[in-house]
Design an enzyme around this catalytic site. Structure first.
Site, short mmCIF file in Angstrom:
data_model
loop_
_atom_site.label_atom_id
_atom_site.label_comp_id
_atom_site.label_asym_id
_atom_site.label_seq_id
_atom_site.Cartn_x
_atom_site.Cartn_y
_atom_site.Cartn_z
N HIS A 359 43.15 33.95 39.05
CA HIS A 359 42.91 32.52 39.23
C HIS A 359 41.46 32.20 39.55
O HIS A 359 41.04 31.04 39.41
CB HIS A 359 43.81 31.98 40.35
CG HIS A 359 45.23 31.79 39.93
ND1 HIS A 359 46.17 32.79 40.01
CD2 HIS A 359 45.87 30.72 39.39
CE1 HIS A 359 47.32 32.34 39.55
NE2 HIS A 359 47.18 31.09 39.17
N GLY A 360 40.69 33.16 39.98
CA GLY A 360 39.29 32.89 40.25
C GLY A 360 38.59 34.09 40.87
O GLY A 360 39.21 34.90 41.56
#
Length: 505
Positions: A359-360
């Site tokens: 996600h990041g």
């Protein structure tokens, strides 16, 4: 075309965060993305071009020919044009990545059942993950190496190709499924490229497996009912994004963008609840739009969200949230590692570490992932049985609390900020309980808040289907869709807050 992240419009909110680079008119900072004035205009221009120009032209051209091959050619050309609009240079990477996995698929099938096929699938995975690491995680790796070893390596300034996490996972699933014998390798590169680049789900998911649409690419039919369902689903997704997610996001930023010391307990809860609504309506809205566009073009994509906030446990929540990502990690990571047969805890931690980092490129996402991994393990071993015996309302409240805590870790990239915010939530920071400002905001928006909460459940949908049937139901859908489209257009013209969630994908 987005990523999980906070977006703030005022320069004051970023007084301590310096802009590192720009991409597609999105200012990229170390901690977050926000849309500047140019980005707002770009968003509206893209919205207008897509809804009122690109999509009508695409549909007219698509349905002006009857031959399936010509339809596929039109879809391929328009999909590549769609991707090139965001950042033309990265279309080269998309073509190269697709060609590499197309060749790997043919190679693996040719040597199926031998060690050479295994070498082929390993090669495909390594090359795909290398691309993802180079573009998405190189800066993160360099920063941590410099921090740990006190080195001074130059942190690479690399922009992120749109949708790279989605199409990389799609091509990995393809080569692995060819190796497992679940699908035959695609012989035509143009057909494989169409699978990778289909514009409905190219930049924001869901993750579509080749096995699920291989037959649809070659043979598909459409009818008025399917097109009508697709239009309805697309407009519902658009409404979720523009009318619900953007509004919730503006309120989340209003309170979560402040220092924790200046918040009351109820303001902190209101801010994180708004972020909880934003992240659901934003991502599920994009998934609805992708599924709807797929239906219009004759493709049936699997559901990606199934009312996750009605769950009673973290385990159930993740069966309902981002289903395509969860099933990918289950089938291609968790089960091959041994699943729950051996080293269950280790396997879960690996999966949830990867889920978080996907996600990041930041440690808060890792913490967020491992937080849910530990919760799910505890539920598997003992807590799950307790939750099943408790009254539904109690287990449901448990789920909402643990999810909200999780979103706090997701929102704040600095862990001390996350823990400070959690202290305020639970009254451990000696903050005041309420404020007049929040009372006014809730009073003025109570109708919107109630509707947004109800739309997180299937209640309105079920009631609507029971009350409106037959011709009345169709008339209500048409009127509702027209109203949503008009409202979305009006809001985008007048609003300045249009965050691009998920752009780091």
């Amino acid at each position: 075309m987005c990523e999980f992240i906070q977006s703030v419009m005022s320069d004051a909110a970023f007084s301590n965060k310096r802009t590192e680079r720009t991409f597609c008119n999105i200012a990229v900072t170390k901690d977050c993305y926000y849309v500047n004035e140019r980005g707002i205009r770009w968003f509206f221009q893209v919205f207008c071009l897509f809804i009122y120009l690109f999509l009508p032209i695409n549909i007219i051209l698509y349905y002006s020919v009857k031959n399936r091959k010509f339809k596929n050619i039109i879809l391929l050309i328009t999909s590549l044009c769609f991707y090139a609009w965001g950042e033309p240079v990265w279309i080269v990477l998309l073509l190269i990545s697709s060609w590499v996995d197309y060749c790997h698929g043919l190679y693996i099938e040719r040597f199926h059942g031998t060690k050479w096929a295994k070498y082929g699938v390993v090669s495909s995975i390594i090359l795909n993950l290398s691309l993802l690491i180079a573009f998405k995680y190189s800066a993160f790796i360099y920063e941590n190496v410099n921090l740990i070893f006190s080195t001074s390596f130059q942190v690479p300034d690399v922009t992120l190709p749109i949708g790279i996490s989605f199409y990389t996972f799609q091509t990995i699933s393809y080569t692995v499924d060819v190796y497992r014998g679940k699908v035959q390798a695609q012989r035509k590169f143009s057909t494989f490229l169409l699978y990778v680049s289909l514009f409905p789900q190219l930049v924001a998911g869901p993750i579509v497996r080749y096995a699920d649409i291989a037959k649809q690419i070659e043979h598909r039919t459409t009818n008025i009912s399917q097109i009508s369902d697709g239009v309805n689903r697309f407009i519902i997704g658009l409404g979720k994004k523009v009318l619900l997610a953007n509004t919730a996001g503006s309120y989340a930023t209003m309170f979560m963008g402040r220092s924790s010391e200046s918040l009351t307990i109820t303001e902190a809860w209101f801010g994180i609840v708004m972020f909880t609504l934003q992240i659901y309506f934003d991502f599920s809205g994009y998934s609805d739009m992708a599924i709807g566009l797929g239906k219009i073009l004759g493709f049936e994509y699997k559901e990606n969200f199934n009312y996750p906030y009605i769950s009673r446990s973290a385990t159930e929540f993740w069966r309902r949230w981002h289903i395509s990502l969860g099933s990918f990690f289950r089938d291609y990571v968790y089960i091959p590692l041994g699943g729950n047969r051996k080293n269950e805890f280790l396997n879960l931690m690996i999966v949830w570490f990867l889920t978080g980092i996907w996600h990041g490129a930041s440690w808060n996402f890792v913490v967020w992932g491992l937080y849910f991994g530990i919760l799910i393990y505890v539920e598997k071993k003992m807590l799950g049985r307790v939750l099943e015996k408790l009254p539904r309302i109690v287990s449901h409240c448990y789920l909402l609390v643990v999810v909200i805590i999780g979103w706090t870790f997701f929102y704040f990239t600095e862990m001390n900020e996350a823990f400070s915010y959690i202290k305020v939530l639970f009254g451990f920071a000696n903050q005041s309980f309420a404020s007049t400002e929040l009372t006014i905001i809730i009073t003025n928006n109570i109708f919107w808040i109630v509707i947004a909460i109800l739309l997180c459940t299937p209640l309105i949908k079920v009631m609507g289907e029971k009350v409106c049937k037959g011709a009345v139901h169709k008339s209500c859908l048409i009127i509702g869709n027209v109203m949503i489209l008009i409202l979305c257009t009006a809001v985008l013209v007048n609003e300045s807050y249009n965050p691009f969630l998920y752009f780091r994908f």
